[in-house]
Write a protein that holds these residues in place. Structure first.
Motif, PDB file in Angstrom:
ATOM      1  N   LEU A 188       0.168  41.008  57.888  1.00 49.03           N
ATOM      2  CA  LEU A 188      -0.276  42.378  58.137  1.00 49.03           C
ATOM      3  C   LEU A 188      -1.676  42.620  57.586  1.00 49.03           C
ATOM      4  N   LYS A 189      -1.936  42.068  56.416  1.00 45.89           N
ATOM      5  CA  LYS A 189      -3.247  42.233  55.797  1.00 45.89           C
ATOM      6  C   LYS A 189      -4.338  41.657  56.703  1.00 45.89           C
ATOM      7  N   GLU A 190      -4.064  40.496  57.273  1.00 52.81           N
ATOM      8  CA  GLU A 190      -5.031  39.876  58.179  1.00 52.81           C
ATOM      9  C   GLU A 190      -5.165  40.682  59.464  1.00 52.81           C
ATOM     10  N   TRP A 191      -4.039  41.152  59.993  1.00 51.24           N
ATOM     11  CA  TRP A 191      -4.022  41.892  61.254  1.00 51.24           C
ATOM     12  C   TRP A 191      -4.717  43.251  61.116  1.00 51.24           C
ATOM     13  N   LEU A 192      -4.588  43.874  59.942  1.00 51.79           N
ATOM     14  CA  LEU A 192      -5.131  45.210  59.723  1.00 51.79           C
ATOM     15  C   LEU A 192      -6.445  45.202  58.940  1.00 51.79           C
TER      16      LEU A 192
ATOM     17  N   MET B 251      10.613  11.490  56.840  1.00 48.78           N
ATOM     18  CA  MET B 251      10.898  12.583  55.917  1.00 48.78           C
ATOM     19  C   MET B 251      10.720  13.935  56.601  1.00 48.78           C
ATOM     20  N   ASN B 252      11.521  14.884  56.190  1.00 42.75           N
ATOM     21  CA  ASN B 252      11.402  16.250  56.708  1.00 42.75           C
ATOM     22  C   ASN B 252      10.412  17.037  55.872  1.00 42.75           C
ATOM     23  N   GLU B 253       9.531  17.752  56.557  1.00 48.96           N
ATOM     24  CA  GLU B 253       8.605  18.630  55.854  1.00 48.96           C
ATOM     25  C   GLU B 253       9.216  20.023  55.778  1.00 48.96           C
ATOM     26  N   ILE B 254       9.001  20.689  54.675  1.00 47.00           N
ATOM     27  CA  ILE B 254       9.496  22.051  54.508  1.00 47.00           C
ATOM     28  C   ILE B 254       8.458  22.997  55.093  1.00 47.00           C
ATOM     29  N   HIS B 255       8.912  23.850  55.993  1.00 40.96           N
ATOM     30  CA  HIS B 255       8.019  24.840  56.596  1.00 40.96           C
ATOM     31  C   HIS B 255       7.953  26.053  55.686  1.00 40.96           C
ATOM     32  N   ASN B 256       6.757  26.424  55.314  1.00 44.50           N
ATOM     33  CA  ASN B 256       6.563  27.564  54.421  1.00 44.50           C
ATOM     34  C   ASN B 256       5.810  28.651  55.192  1.00 44.50           C
ATOM     35  N   PRO B 257       6.538  29.561  55.879  1.00 45.07           N
ATOM     36  CA  PRO B 257       5.867  30.591  56.677  1.00 45.07           C
ATOM     37  C   PRO B 257       5.103  31.584  55.805  1.00 45.07           C
ATOM     38  N   ALA B 258       4.113  32.207  56.417  1.00 44.61           N
ATOM     39  CA  ALA B 258       3.325  33.206  55.706  1.00 44.61           C
ATOM     40  C   ALA B 258       4.179  34.419  55.359  1.00 44.61           C
ATOM     41  N   HIS B 259       3.874  35.043  54.252  1.00 49.94           N
ATOM     42  CA  HIS B 259       4.551  36.274  53.841  1.00 49.94           C
ATOM     43  C   HIS B 259       4.160  37.372  54.836  1.00 49.94           C
ATOM     44  N   PRO B 260       5.091  38.240  55.242  1.00 49.70           N
ATOM     45  CA  PRO B 260       4.749  39.307  56.203  1.00 49.70           C
ATOM     46  C   PRO B 260       3.574  40.173  55.752  1.00 49.70           C
ATOM     47  N   GLY B 261       3.452  40.407  54.468  1.00 48.16           N
ATOM     48  CA  GLY B 261       2.344  41.201  53.956  1.00 48.16           C
ATOM     49  C   GLY B 261       1.002  40.530  54.195  1.00 48.16           C
TER      50      GLY B 261
END
Length: 40
Positions: free
Chosen positions: A14-18, A1-11
């Motif tokens: 950024l919240k983690e980075w900043l 089965m294929n898993e759906i990749h759910n990438p993180a929201h850009p916000g």
């Protein structure tokens, strides 16, 4: 089965980075960026 990749929201990324950046410093940095871009 294929898993759906759910990438993180850009916000979220950024919240983690900043996370260590204060609001005051962020505003100063954005003002400097805006000024630099207007001179470009």
């Amino acid at each position: 089965m294929n898993e759906i990749h759910n990438p993180a929201h850009p916000g979220e990324a950024l919240k983690e980075w900043l996370s260590d950046l204060t609001m005051t410093q962020a505003v100063k940095d954005l003002k400097n960026l805006r000024t630099a871009l207007l001179k470009f």
